[in-house]
Design a protein around this motif. Sequence first.
Motif, PDB file in Angstrom:
ATOM      1  N   GLN A   8      19.395 -20.525  -0.015  1.00 13.77           N
ATOM      2  CA  GLN A   8      17.740 -20.748  -0.384  1.00 13.77           C
ATOM      3  C   GLN A   8      16.957 -21.111   0.756  1.00 13.77           C
ATOM      4  N   ILE A   9      17.456 -21.887   1.644  1.00  5.39           N
ATOM      5  CA  ILE A   9      16.737 -22.105   2.744  1.00  5.39           C
ATOM      6  C   ILE A   9      16.485 -21.011   3.831  1.00  5.39           C
ATOM      7  N   LEU A  10      17.550 -20.517   4.120  1.00  9.22           N
ATOM      8  CA  LEU A  10      17.457 -19.060   5.102  1.00  9.22           C
ATOM      9  C   LEU A  10      16.690 -17.970   4.653  1.00  9.22           C
ATOM     10  N   ALA A  11      16.744 -17.678   3.171  1.00  9.53           N
ATOM     11  CA  ALA A  11      15.858 -16.888   2.630  1.00  9.53           C
ATOM     12  C   ALA A  11      14.259 -17.456   2.573  1.00  9.53           C
ATOM     13  N   VAL A  22       3.477  -4.933   0.843  1.00  5.28           N
ATOM     14  CA  VAL A  22       4.704  -4.320   0.420  1.00  5.28           C
ATOM     15  C   VAL A  22       6.008  -4.931  -0.183  1.00  5.28           C
ATOM     16  N   ASN A  23       5.955  -6.295   0.076  1.00  4.65           N
ATOM     17  CA  ASN A  23       7.057  -7.096  -0.578  1.00  4.65           C
ATOM     18  C   ASN A  23       6.764  -8.056  -1.401  1.00  4.65           C
ATOM     19  N   LYS A  24       7.280  -7.894  -2.590  1.00  6.18           N
ATOM     20  CA  LYS A  24       7.096  -9.126  -3.762  1.00  6.18           C
ATOM     21  C   LYS A  24       8.304  -9.773  -3.989  1.00  6.18           C
ATOM     22  N   GLN A  25       8.158 -11.011  -4.314  1.00  6.86           N
ATOM     23  CA  GLN A  25       9.423 -11.712  -4.707  1.00  6.86           C
ATOM     24  C   GLN A  25       9.836 -10.830  -6.133  1.00  6.86           C
ATOM     25  N   LYS A  26      11.114 -10.873  -6.292  1.00 11.39           N
ATOM     26  CA  LYS A  26      11.542 -10.030  -7.510  1.00 11.39           C
ATOM     27  C   LYS A  26      11.400 -10.842  -8.648  1.00 11.39           C
ATOM     28  N   ASN A  27      11.085 -10.222  -9.883  1.00 16.62           N
ATOM     29  CA  ASN A  27      10.723 -10.790 -11.064  1.00 16.62           C
ATOM     30  C   ASN A  27      11.685 -12.197 -11.527  1.00 16.62           C
ATOM     31  N   SER A  28      11.006 -13.051 -12.076  1.00 19.99           N
ATOM     32  CA  SER A  28      11.587 -14.431 -12.103  1.00 19.99           C
ATOM     33  C   SER A  28      12.558 -14.513 -13.157  1.00 19.99           C
ATOM     34  N   GLU A  29      12.976 -13.436 -13.744  1.00 26.46           N
ATOM     35  CA  GLU A  29      14.385 -13.626 -14.711  1.00 26.46           C
ATOM     36  C   GLU A  29      15.606 -13.782 -13.884  1.00 26.46           C
ATOM     37  N   VAL A  30      15.367 -13.098 -12.447  1.00 23.61           N
ATOM     38  CA  VAL A  30      16.696 -13.235 -11.453  1.00 23.61           C
ATOM     39  C   VAL A  30      16.144 -14.496 -10.609  1.00 23.61           C
ATOM     40  N   LEU A  32      17.605 -16.157  -7.911  1.00 19.66           N
ATOM     41  CA  LEU A  32      18.505 -16.224  -6.808  1.00 19.66           C
ATOM     42  C   LEU A  32      17.743 -15.963  -5.412  1.00 19.66           C
ATOM     43  N   PRO A  33      18.045 -16.770  -4.543  1.00 17.75           N
ATOM     44  CA  PRO A  33      17.303 -16.417  -3.322  1.00 17.75           C
ATOM     45  C   PRO A  33      17.472 -15.141  -2.380  1.00 17.75           C
ATOM     46  N   GLY A  34      16.621 -14.702  -1.827  1.00 14.22           N
ATOM     47  CA  GLY A  34      16.697 -13.613  -0.976  1.00 14.22           C
ATOM     48  C   GLY A  34      16.466 -12.352  -1.660  1.00 14.22           C
ATOM     49  N   ILE A  35      15.923 -12.174  -2.821  1.00 15.05           N
ATOM     50  CA  ILE A  35      15.887 -10.813  -3.537  1.00 15.05           C
ATOM     51  C   ILE A  35      14.493 -10.384  -3.384  1.00 15.05           C
ATOM     52  N   TYR A  36      13.784  -9.346  -2.715  1.00 15.83           N
ATOM     53  CA  TYR A  36      12.749  -8.839  -2.507  1.00 15.83           C
ATOM     54  C   TYR A  36      12.553  -7.321  -2.891  1.00 15.83           C
ATOM     55  N   ASN A  37      11.562  -6.916  -3.520  1.00 11.08           N
ATOM     56  CA  ASN A  37      11.112  -5.680  -3.772  1.00 11.08           C
ATOM     57  C   ASN A  37      10.472  -5.032  -2.479  1.00 11.08           C
ATOM     58  N   ALA A  38      11.083  -4.091  -1.830  1.00  9.62           N
ATOM     59  CA  ALA A  38      10.375  -3.307  -0.828  1.00  9.62           C
ATOM     60  C   ALA A  38       9.728  -1.964  -1.438  1.00  9.62           C
ATOM     61  N   SER A  39       8.728  -1.494  -0.995  1.00 10.19           N
ATOM     62  CA  SER A  39       8.061  -0.468  -1.534  1.00 10.19           C
ATOM     63  C   SER A  39       8.461   0.760  -0.621  1.00 10.19           C
ATOM     64  N   SER A  40       8.928   1.868  -1.210  1.00  9.14           N
ATOM     65  CA  SER A  40       9.115   3.123  -0.363  1.00  9.14           C
ATOM     66  C   SER A  40       8.746   4.385  -1.077  1.00  9.14           C
ATOM     67  N   ASN A  41       7.909   5.146  -0.604  1.00  3.82           N
ATOM     68  CA  ASN A  41       7.544   6.328  -1.213  1.00  3.82           C
ATOM     69  C   ASN A  41       7.030   5.979  -2.671  1.00  3.82           C
ATOM     70  N   LYS A  49      17.071  -9.819   1.256  1.00  2.00           N
ATOM     71  CA  LYS A  49      16.450 -10.084   2.731  1.00  2.00           C
ATOM     72  C   LYS A  49      16.731 -11.559   3.148  1.00  2.00           C
ATOM     73  N   THR A  50      17.349 -11.933   4.323  1.00  6.20           N
ATOM     74  CA  THR A  50      17.743 -13.034   4.802  1.00  6.20           C
ATOM     75  C   THR A  50      17.607 -13.246   6.225  1.00  6.20           C
ATOM     76  N   LEU A  51      17.740 -14.400   6.731  1.00  2.00           N
ATOM     77  CA  LEU A  51      17.910 -14.423   8.252  1.00  2.00           C
ATOM     78  C   LEU A  51      19.290 -15.294   8.209  1.00  2.00           C
ATOM     79  N   MET A  52      20.172 -14.798   9.595  1.00  2.00           N
ATOM     80  CA  MET A  52      21.637 -15.538   9.629  1.00  2.00           C
ATOM     81  C   MET A  52      21.415 -16.805   9.919  1.00  2.00           C
ATOM     82  N   THR A  53      20.339 -17.134  10.736  1.00  2.00           N
ATOM     83  CA  THR A  53      20.123 -18.600  11.108  1.00  2.00           C
ATOM     84  C   THR A  53      18.613 -19.002  10.881  1.00  2.00           C
ATOM     85  N   ASN A  54      18.037 -20.004  10.745  1.00  2.00           N
ATOM     86  CA  ASN A  54      16.605 -20.384  10.861  1.00  2.00           C
ATOM     87  C   ASN A  54      16.248 -21.080  12.196  1.00  2.00           C
TER      88      ASN A  54
END
Length: 368
Positions: A8-11, A22-30, A32-41, A49-54
Amino acid sequence: MTILGKMQILADSAQFDLCDYVNKQKNSEVNLPGIYNASSNGCEIPLFKTLMTNKCKNDCKYCINECKRNFTRMELSPREIAKVFLNYYDSNLVNGLFLSSGVGNTIDQTMENLIETIRILRKEYGYQDYIHLKIIPGASKDSIKRAMSLSDRISMNIEAATKDGLYELSSTKDYNKDILKRIKWINDLSKRDSSLAPSGQTTQLVIGANDETDEEILKRMESLYNKFDLRRTYFSAFTPVEGTELENRIGESTERTAQLYHADALLSEYNFKKNEIVFNENGQLSLSEDPKILAAQEMNIFPVEINSAPYIELIRVPGIGTKSAKKIINIRKKMPFKKLSDLKKIGVVTKRAEPYIKIEGKYQTTFQ
Ligand code: SF4
């Protein structure tokens, strides 16, 4: 702390890397940390999407992770990240991984951790789907090549449009040496071996954290598109973060980044030159008018004849995109267009296009 708590902290720490457009946090029914919608075509793809370390030794003044900021620092090991990601992936929560990292110890060690994570996924777990890896500024050529061999797409954030602009934001990154030189390496490696990061490289800028103008930004982008096979650019609107040097700077509007996206597409997809784009006397794009319409009003090629205009002129018509221009050229070889409604059927936005076109010599409307 549990791995999920660390996640959660790293996300959250990855938020400096989110592109508002282009990126929005995924719908609230899920939840969990780190889930984003990327737009493509035009599609939305859920990515983990996360960092390995902050932890980070750099001092980027806009960034939540900059070294002087006082907050909880942590890291996950390559195997921990790989396992968490696969849990998400196997539960059909995400379709791919977007992995980045603060520069925790050394650049080399950070790159090795990133590479080891995706090596575990590819070689030990047989994961074959999408991986986007963020290359660390200053990374060695050897580590970049190995990262590319395991990734679909890679990116190197340029953050600012100019050397001076980056210097205003960070004293620890060298614009030419650590960033532009690496973008060139990536391009050279791709040209030599098309299996390396086959979805190409992208970049990102933070907009509004310094006083660079839209004209300076698009000048840089034009130069990068001309020199390198850069797939696209992301513009992230600056948001002040408490505890950073820029905490009192006013955040940037998403209207500005939206206009930059429109103008950038004119450079990267529509073969416009930067000089064809209209800026005000301060070097800024209009916040309310479509950059393509403003550019068209300054051109002396209109109205163009739909049944004979070359592709390069068709795509300069507001309301005609690259796909519809190609369709026009294919269809008119067999049968000339006779009326506006024929264009509408193939996706042309005729209300926008009509002042700029003729069909069989007939003007469709007069210029406003
Ligand atoms: S390198 Fe800069 S932008 Fe990246 S995590 Fe570190 S401080 Fe943030």
